[in-house]
Design a protein around this motif. Structure first.
Motif, short mmCIF file in Angstrom:
data_model
loop_
_atom_site.label_atom_id
_atom_site.label_comp_id
_atom_site.label_asym_id
_atom_site.label_seq_id
_atom_site.Cartn_x
_atom_site.Cartn_y
_atom_site.Cartn_z
N GLY A 113 0.80 -1.22 0.00
CA GLY A 113 0.00 0.00 0.00
C GLY A 113 0.83 1.27 0.00
N LEU A 114 0.20 2.33 -0.48
CA LEU A 114 0.85 3.63 -0.59
C LEU A 114 0.60 4.54 0.60
CD1 LEU A 114 0.37 4.90 -4.28
CD2 LEU A 114 2.52 4.70 -3.05
N SER A 115 -0.15 4.07 1.58
CA SER A 115 -0.63 4.99 2.62
C SER A 115 0.51 5.64 3.40
CB SER A 115 -1.59 4.28 3.57
OG SER A 115 -0.97 3.20 4.23
N GLY A 116 1.58 4.91 3.68
CA GLY A 116 2.70 5.51 4.40
C GLY A 116 3.30 6.65 3.61
N ALA A 117 3.57 6.40 2.32
CA ALA A 117 4.14 7.44 1.46
C ALA A 117 3.17 8.60 1.29
CB ALA A 117 4.50 6.85 0.10
N LEU A 118 1.87 8.31 1.21
CA LEU A 118 0.88 9.38 1.04
C LEU A 118 0.81 10.29 2.26
CD1 LEU A 118 -2.06 7.51 -0.76
CD2 LEU A 118 -0.42 9.13 -1.76
N HIS A 119 0.95 9.72 3.45
CA HIS A 119 1.00 10.55 4.66
C HIS A 119 2.22 11.48 4.60
CE1 HIS A 119 -2.12 7.99 6.31
NE2 HIS A 119 -2.15 8.74 7.40
N GLY A 120 3.35 10.95 4.14
CA GLY A 120 4.54 11.77 4.00
C GLY A 120 4.37 12.84 2.94
N LEU A 121 3.72 12.50 1.82
CA LEU A 121 3.49 13.48 0.76
C LEU A 121 2.57 14.60 1.23
CD1 LEU A 121 4.06 14.09 -2.24
CD2 LEU A 121 1.96 12.84 -2.79
N PHE A 122 1.59 14.26 2.06
CA PHE A 122 0.70 15.27 2.64
C PHE A 122 1.50 16.27 3.46
CE2 PHE A 122 -2.14 17.03 5.76
CZ PHE A 122 -3.37 17.15 5.13
N LEU A 123 2.39 15.76 4.30
CA LEU A 123 3.20 16.64 5.14
C LEU A 123 4.16 17.48 4.29
CD1 LEU A 123 3.96 17.53 7.98
CD2 LEU A 123 5.51 15.57 8.13
N LEU A 124 4.72 16.88 3.26
CA LEU A 124 5.62 17.60 2.37
C LEU A 124 4.88 18.72 1.65
CD1 LEU A 124 8.62 17.43 1.52
CD2 LEU A 124 7.90 15.97 -0.37
N ILE A 170 -0.48 1.25 10.91
CA ILE A 170 -0.36 2.61 11.43
C ILE A 170 1.09 3.05 11.56
CG2 ILE A 170 -2.59 2.60 12.59
CD1 ILE A 170 -1.14 1.99 15.20
N ASP A 171 1.99 2.10 11.79
CA ASP A 171 3.41 2.46 11.87
C ASP A 171 3.92 3.00 10.53
OD1 ASP A 171 3.56 1.83 14.51
OD2 ASP A 171 4.62 -0.07 14.24
N ALA A 172 3.37 2.48 9.43
CA ALA A 172 3.76 2.98 8.11
C ALA A 172 3.40 4.45 7.96
CB ALA A 172 3.09 2.16 7.01
N HIS A 173 2.25 4.85 8.49
CA HIS A 173 1.84 6.25 8.44
C HIS A 173 2.84 7.12 9.21
CE1 HIS A 173 -2.59 4.71 8.05
NE2 HIS A 173 -1.82 4.35 7.02
N LEU A 174 3.23 6.64 10.38
CA LEU A 174 4.23 7.37 11.18
C LEU A 174 5.55 7.48 10.44
CD1 LEU A 174 5.30 8.59 13.85
CD2 LEU A 174 5.76 6.24 14.61
N TYR A 175 6.02 6.37 9.86
CA TYR A 175 7.31 6.37 9.19
C TYR A 175 7.29 7.24 7.93
CZ TYR A 175 8.16 2.40 12.30
OH TYR A 175 8.29 1.58 13.40
N GLY A 176 6.16 7.27 7.24
CA GLY A 176 6.05 8.16 6.09
C GLY A 176 6.21 9.61 6.49
N CYS A 177 5.61 9.98 7.62
CA CYS A 177 5.72 11.36 8.11
C CYS A 177 7.13 11.67 8.61
CB CYS A 177 4.70 11.61 9.22
SG CYS A 177 3.00 11.73 8.62
N VAL A 178 7.77 10.70 9.26
CA VAL A 178 9.14 10.91 9.72
C VAL A 178 10.08 11.08 8.52
CG1 VAL A 178 11.11 9.81 10.86
CG2 VAL A 178 8.83 9.70 11.90
N THR A 179 9.88 10.28 7.48
CA THR A 179 10.69 10.41 6.27
C THR A 179 10.49 11.78 5.64
OG1 THR A 179 10.51 8.02 5.86
CG2 THR A 179 11.22 9.40 4.02
N ALA A 180 9.23 12.24 5.58
CA ALA A 180 8.95 13.56 5.03
C ALA A 180 9.63 14.66 5.85
CB ALA A 180 7.45 13.80 4.98
N THR A 181 9.62 14.50 7.17
CA THR A 181 10.28 15.49 8.03
C THR A 181 11.77 15.56 7.73
OG1 THR A 181 8.64 15.10 9.78
CG2 THR A 181 10.71 16.16 10.43
N LEU A 182 12.40 14.42 7.54
CA LEU A 182 13.83 14.41 7.19
C LEU A 182 14.06 15.07 5.82
CD1 LEU A 182 14.81 10.81 8.38
CD2 LEU A 182 15.31 12.99 9.51
N LEU A 183 13.15 14.81 4.88
CA LEU A 183 13.26 15.45 3.57
C LEU A 183 13.16 16.97 3.69
CD1 LEU A 183 11.18 13.22 1.11
CD2 LEU A 183 13.58 13.87 0.86
#
Length: 201
Positions: A113-124, A170-183
């Motif tokens: 699923g894309l949900s982790g990456a999509l959470h990160g894209l939202f934050l970005l 749900i951890d994927a959602h967290l990790y997507g956001c953490v990755t976006a924060t690092l970006l």
């Protein structure tokens, strides 16, 4: 307020992702056997699964939800991304999500699923809103942080789990956001270095 960019260069990234996701769904179950994030297979050096697993889905409802999320985020923030940076950011977000799952959530042995990456894209996208002077970007940041925090404390919705036929990662959602924060930190550092270089020249 939704922004609706129509230039082909802004549409290409999401269209490519949608074609990949829908095409792979039509190839099920073979695509999941070969491409899903599977910890056992990763331990046999099938490292492509760290990226490809993000493009797969548990069922049609899951695919529809992620497709809708992809389109909505394009409507919100698509004006900031040409195809190349869009796909680059998504690749990094996908990889950051699955590498984090492997390192920090060993109990999650299978993921699609894309949900982790999509959470990160939202934050970005919210960051780019803020960077362009839109105060609504702060509301988006607060909203995504609140959602992820709620999930971490109280778990995901049972209705969503039933809809997609699997536990919500749900951890994927967290990790997507953490990755976006690092970006975002990298982007800010890069901008600061460029600014300093221009001042010195």
């Amino acid at each position: 307020m939704l922004n609706l960019p129509i230039a082909p260069r802004l549409l290409a990234g999401p269209i490519i992702l949608l074609i990949l996701c829908w095409g792979l769904f039509l190839l099920e179950p073979s695509s999941s056997e070969l491409l899903a994030y599977d910890r056992n297979m990763l331990e046999q050096w099938q490292l492509w699964r760290l990226i490809s697993g993000n493009l797969l889905h548990t069922n049609f409802n899951h695919l529809l939800l992620n497709s809708a999320g992809l389109i909505l985020l394009w409507a919100l923030h698509g004006q900031y991304f040409n195809a190349k940076p869009y796909l680059t950011f998504m690749a990094v977000l996908c990889l950051g999500t699955t590498v984090s799952i492997y390192c920090f959530s060993p109990e999650l042995r299978w993921y699609v699923g894309l949900s982790g990456a999509l959470h990160g894209l939202f934050l970005l996208g919210a960051y780019f809103d803020i960077n362009h002077g839109l105060k609504s970007g702060w509301l988006l940041v607060i909203g995504i942080v609140a959602k992820v925090a709620h999930e971490q404390f109280y778990g995901a919705s049972d209705d969503i789990a039933q809809l997609i036929g699997a536990n919500v990662a749900i951890d994927a959602h967290l990790y997507g956001c953490v990755t976006a924060t690092l970006l975002i930190l990298i982007l800010r550092l890069y901008a600061q270095i460029n600014k300093t270089t221009r001042l010195d020249s």
